[in-house]
Structure formats: C-alpha cells, structure tokens
Design a protein around this motif. Structure first.
Motif, PDB file in Angstrom:
ATOM      1  N   SER A  20      16.445 -91.056   1.439  1.00 44.81           N
ATOM      2  CA  SER A  20      15.976 -90.830   0.359  1.00 44.81           C
ATOM      3  C   SER A  20      15.917 -92.392  -0.248  1.00 44.81           C
ATOM      4  O   SER A  20      16.182 -92.072  -1.471  1.00 44.81           O
ATOM      5  N   VAL A  23      13.453 -93.253  -3.282  1.00 44.62           N
ATOM      6  CA  VAL A  23      12.560 -91.841  -3.846  1.00 44.62           C
ATOM      7  C   VAL A  23      13.263 -91.440  -4.647  1.00 44.62           C
ATOM      8  O   VAL A  23      14.796 -91.156  -4.446  1.00 44.62           O
ATOM      9  N   SER A  24      12.949 -91.371  -5.813  1.00 49.31           N
ATOM     10  CA  SER A  24      14.074 -90.667  -6.534  1.00 49.31           C
ATOM     11  C   SER A  24      13.060 -89.955  -8.162  1.00 49.31           C
ATOM     12  O   SER A  24      11.843 -90.779  -8.803  1.00 49.31           O
ATOM     13  N   GLY A  25      12.598 -88.529  -7.526  1.00 51.39           N
ATOM     14  CA  GLY A  25      12.261 -87.682  -8.524  1.00 51.39           C
ATOM     15  C   GLY A  25      10.780 -87.727  -7.689  1.00 51.39           C
ATOM     16  O   GLY A  25       9.798 -87.832  -8.658  1.00 51.39           O
ATOM     17  N   PRO A  26      10.088 -87.708  -6.718  1.00 46.21           N
ATOM     18  CA  PRO A  26       9.137 -88.028  -6.035  1.00 46.21           C
ATOM     19  C   PRO A  26       7.881 -86.829  -6.110  1.00 46.21           C
ATOM     20  O   PRO A  26       8.410 -85.664  -6.733  1.00 46.21           O
ATOM     21  N   THR A  27       6.169 -87.541  -7.518  1.00 44.67           N
ATOM     22  CA  THR A  27       6.228 -86.198  -7.554  1.00 44.67           C
ATOM     23  C   THR A  27       4.518 -86.084  -7.077  1.00 44.67           C
ATOM     24  O   THR A  27       3.698 -85.069  -7.342  1.00 44.67           O
ATOM     25  N   ASN A  41       5.103 -91.974  -5.347  1.00 43.99           N
ATOM     26  CA  ASN A  41       5.308 -91.895  -7.366  1.00 43.99           C
ATOM     27  C   ASN A  41       6.298 -91.275  -7.071  1.00 43.99           C
ATOM     28  O   ASN A  41       6.744 -90.243  -6.905  1.00 43.99           O
ATOM     29  N   ASN A  42       7.271 -92.362  -7.603  1.00 45.50           N
ATOM     30  CA  ASN A  42       8.682 -92.098  -8.562  1.00 45.50           C
ATOM     31  C   ASN A  42       9.385 -91.618  -9.823  1.00 45.50           C
ATOM     32  O   ASN A  42       8.706 -93.119 -10.430  1.00 45.50           O
ATOM     33  N   SER A  43       8.746 -90.539 -10.385  1.00 46.12           N
ATOM     34  CA  SER A  43       8.317 -90.507 -12.337  1.00 46.12           C
ATOM     35  C   SER A  43       9.632 -90.879 -12.428  1.00 46.12           C
ATOM     36  O   SER A  43      10.055 -91.579 -13.266  1.00 46.12           O
ATOM     37  N   ALA A  44      10.873 -90.279 -12.049  1.00 40.44           N
ATOM     38  CA  ALA A  44      12.333 -90.510 -12.540  1.00 40.44           C
ATOM     39  C   ALA A  44      12.511 -92.267 -12.436  1.00 40.44           C
ATOM     40  O   ALA A  44      12.908 -92.935 -13.367  1.00 40.44           O
ATOM     41  N   ALA A  45      12.160 -92.431 -11.527  1.00 42.70           N
ATOM     42  CA  ALA A  45      12.294 -94.079 -11.281  1.00 42.70           C
ATOM     43  C   ALA A  45      11.508 -95.590 -11.712  1.00 42.70           C
ATOM     44  O   ALA A  45      11.187 -96.596 -12.117  1.00 42.70           O
ATOM     45  N   ASP A  46      10.281 -94.583 -12.582  1.00 47.11           N
ATOM     46  CA  ASP A  46       9.394 -95.147 -12.816  1.00 47.11           C
ATOM     47  C   ASP A  46       8.566 -95.967 -11.813  1.00 47.11           C
ATOM     48  O   ASP A  46       8.489 -97.314 -11.787  1.00 47.11           O
TER      49      ASP A  46
END
Length: 54
Positions: A20, A23-27, A41-46
């Motif tokens: 984990s 990785v925060s919000g993998p898209t 791509n970690n959408s939550a962490a940009d």
C-alpha cells in the motif's frame, strides 16, 4: 496493490505480495517498454508510483 507470479505453462497466477506504500487511489497502470517497471497513477495523491517488475 497485489503482486502476482504467472506460471505460463499452467496458466496459473500466484500471489507474491501486497503493498500500500506509494499508492493512494490507483486508477491507471502501465508497464514500460523494457518490461522492468510498473507505473501507477495515484489519483487521490496526484502522483505516480514506480515499482520493479520481478
């Protein structure tokens, strides 16, 4: 995220680990042309995380 090993002759996946970190919000996922790196791509962490493909 979960890592898998592929047994090509048998067509079976085996779990080899979980992470984990980074990785925060993998898209989106992509493996580089050399096949050595996985980028996530970690959408939550940009941000983008890099992982070695073993």
């Amino acid at each position: 995220m979960t890592g898998y090993r592929i047994d090509r002759p048998a067509g079976i996946l085996s779990v080899i680990g979980h992470t984990s970190q980074g990785v925060s919000g993998p898209t989106n996922f992509v493996i580089d042309p050399s096949g050595r790196w996985l980028y996530v791509n970690n959408s939550a962490a940009d941000s983008v995380a890099q992982f070695a493909v073993l």
